[in-house]
Design a protein around this motif. Structure first.
Motif, short mmCIF file in Angstrom:
data_model
loop_
_atom_site.label_atom_id
_atom_site.label_comp_id
_atom_site.label_asym_id
_atom_site.label_seq_id
_atom_site.Cartn_x
_atom_site.Cartn_y
_atom_site.Cartn_z
N GLN A 53 22.13 4.26 15.52
CA GLN A 53 20.68 3.43 14.15
C GLN A 53 20.31 4.36 12.99
O GLN A 53 20.38 3.72 12.26
CB GLN A 53 19.62 3.22 15.07
CG GLN A 53 19.53 1.88 16.38
CD GLN A 53 20.08 0.97 15.25
OE1 GLN A 53 19.41 0.47 14.12
NE2 GLN A 53 21.17 0.10 15.82
N ARG A 54 20.41 5.67 13.51
CA ARG A 54 20.29 6.74 12.26
C ARG A 54 21.08 6.36 11.02
O ARG A 54 20.80 6.79 9.91
CB ARG A 54 19.89 8.23 12.53
CG ARG A 54 19.93 9.17 11.95
CD ARG A 54 20.05 10.53 12.29
NE ARG A 54 21.10 10.50 12.37
CZ ARG A 54 21.88 11.49 13.56
NH1 ARG A 54 21.60 12.41 13.83
NH2 ARG A 54 23.37 12.10 13.50
N ASP A 81 21.27 4.92 7.08
CA ASP A 81 21.41 5.94 6.18
C ASP A 81 22.67 5.20 5.67
O ASP A 81 22.41 5.57 4.34
CB ASP A 81 22.14 7.16 6.48
CG ASP A 81 21.44 8.03 7.13
OD1 ASP A 81 20.11 8.74 6.70
OD2 ASP A 81 21.44 9.11 7.46
N ARG A 82 23.36 4.47 6.24
CA ARG A 82 24.11 3.71 5.20
C ARG A 82 24.08 2.34 4.76
O ARG A 82 23.87 2.52 3.49
CB ARG A 82 25.62 2.72 6.39
CG ARG A 82 26.49 4.47 7.03
CD ARG A 82 27.04 3.63 7.15
NE ARG A 82 27.29 1.92 8.44
CZ ARG A 82 26.70 2.78 9.37
NH1 ARG A 82 26.88 4.20 9.81
NH2 ARG A 82 26.43 1.83 11.10
N GLN A 83 22.69 1.99 5.17
CA GLN A 83 21.94 0.52 4.89
C GLN A 83 21.01 1.80 3.03
O GLN A 83 21.30 0.94 1.98
CB GLN A 83 20.90 -0.06 5.07
CG GLN A 83 21.47 -0.97 6.15
CD GLN A 83 22.72 -1.65 5.91
OE1 GLN A 83 23.43 -1.83 5.78
NE2 GLN A 83 21.71 -2.68 5.28
N ILE A 84 20.41 2.43 3.27
CA ILE A 84 19.28 3.39 2.36
C ILE A 84 21.47 3.87 0.98
O ILE A 84 19.95 4.05 -0.44
CB ILE A 84 18.92 4.94 2.84
CG1 ILE A 84 18.19 4.39 3.92
CG2 ILE A 84 18.98 5.41 1.45
CD1 ILE A 84 17.55 5.60 4.63
N ARG A 85 21.92 3.96 1.32
CA ARG A 85 22.87 5.01 0.26
C ARG A 85 23.19 3.56 -0.92
O ARG A 85 23.35 3.33 -1.95
CB ARG A 85 23.70 5.49 0.85
CG ARG A 85 24.06 6.65 1.05
CD ARG A 85 24.95 7.68 1.61
NE ARG A 85 26.25 6.64 2.55
CZ ARG A 85 25.59 7.62 3.59
NH1 ARG A 85 24.86 8.43 4.09
NH2 ARG A 85 26.52 7.07 4.51
N ASP A 109 13.88 8.21 9.89
CA ASP A 109 13.10 9.35 10.50
C ASP A 109 12.09 8.84 11.61
O ASP A 109 12.51 10.26 12.17
CB ASP A 109 11.82 9.46 9.26
CG ASP A 109 12.14 9.91 7.45
OD1 ASP A 109 13.34 9.82 7.48
OD2 ASP A 109 11.37 9.34 6.89
N TYR A 110 12.53 8.18 12.56
CA TYR A 110 11.98 7.93 13.51
C TYR A 110 13.41 8.22 14.92
O TYR A 110 12.95 8.76 14.97
CB TYR A 110 11.28 6.12 14.24
CG TYR A 110 11.76 5.66 15.34
CD1 TYR A 110 9.99 6.24 15.83
CD2 TYR A 110 12.37 5.57 15.79
CE1 TYR A 110 10.11 6.04 17.43
CE2 TYR A 110 12.41 5.25 17.22
CZ TYR A 110 11.01 5.74 18.13
OH TYR A 110 11.40 5.74 18.82
N PHE A 111 14.01 7.58 13.91
CA PHE A 111 15.30 8.43 14.96
C PHE A 111 15.95 9.72 15.08
O PHE A 111 16.05 10.11 15.93
CB PHE A 111 16.17 7.12 14.76
CG PHE A 111 16.24 5.61 15.46
CD1 PHE A 111 16.44 5.68 16.60
CD2 PHE A 111 16.51 4.89 14.44
CE1 PHE A 111 15.98 3.97 17.08
CE2 PHE A 111 16.31 3.30 15.02
CZ PHE A 111 15.50 3.35 15.81
N GLN A 112 16.02 10.37 13.15
CA GLN A 112 15.86 11.39 13.67
C GLN A 112 15.12 12.11 14.36
O GLN A 112 14.90 13.56 15.11
CB GLN A 112 15.50 11.41 12.06
CG GLN A 112 16.35 13.00 11.32
CD GLN A 112 18.35 13.43 12.51
OE1 GLN A 112 18.46 12.84 11.90
NE2 GLN A 112 18.15 14.83 13.44
#
Length: 154
Positions: free
Chosen positions: A32-33, A37-41, A95-98
């Motif tokens: 999920q993290r 990240d891929r979605q953000i990029r 951030d939650y998963f991280q």
């Protein structure tokens, strides 16, 4: 809340269930993290493209039937606001998963090497108590008890 005292270590079944829930889902948290990240990029790349095109544009017409209803009507859509919202949502999820993964790393750093090996075998390699006991030439119940004691250090 059931508390049992064994060998100067208080066992809290609710805490153990909570920690086991986190440890059993480590792979999910990592996926999920990475997905966030891929979605953000992806959304940031679209946002950069919107900066080039000006940000506000009419949506594409999909078919000729849709075109006859769209003629003469200018519909403008601002994708920048949508993209910024999607980036914010995905950053919160990442951030939650991280944060959960960071708590796991901090927990593992507090353990002795032998304890790390047990936790790694049980939750990362997903071995059963029987498999770990066979590997270490020990009784299944002693492995289970030791892992539960380690989980109380969370």
């Amino acid at each position: 809340m059931l508390l049992r005292k064994r060998n100067d270590m208080t066992i809290d079944n609710e805490k153990i269930a909570y920690v086991e829930g986190i440890l059993n889902n480590l792979r999910y948290y990592r996926r999920q993290r990475d997905y966030a990240d891929r979605q953000i990029r992806k959304y940031q790349a679209q946002l950069e493209q919107e900066k080039i095109t000006g940000g506000v544009h009419s949506p594409p017409i999909m078919s000729s039937d849709e075109a006859k209803y769209q003629k003469g009507t200018k519909i403008y859509k601002n994708k920048v606001e949508y993209l910024l919202g999607e980036i914010a949502v995905n950053e919160a999820q990442r951030d939650y998963f991280q944060k959960t993964l960071d708590r796991y790393d901090a927990f593992m750093n507090r353990l002795d090497p032998a304890e790390k090996d047990l936790i790694f075998s049980k939750y990362e390699r997903q071995m059963s108590y029987e498999e770990i006991a066979t590997e270490l030439f020990r009784a299944r119940e002693s492995i289970r008890r030791e892992i539960r004691n380690i989980l109380m250090k969370w």
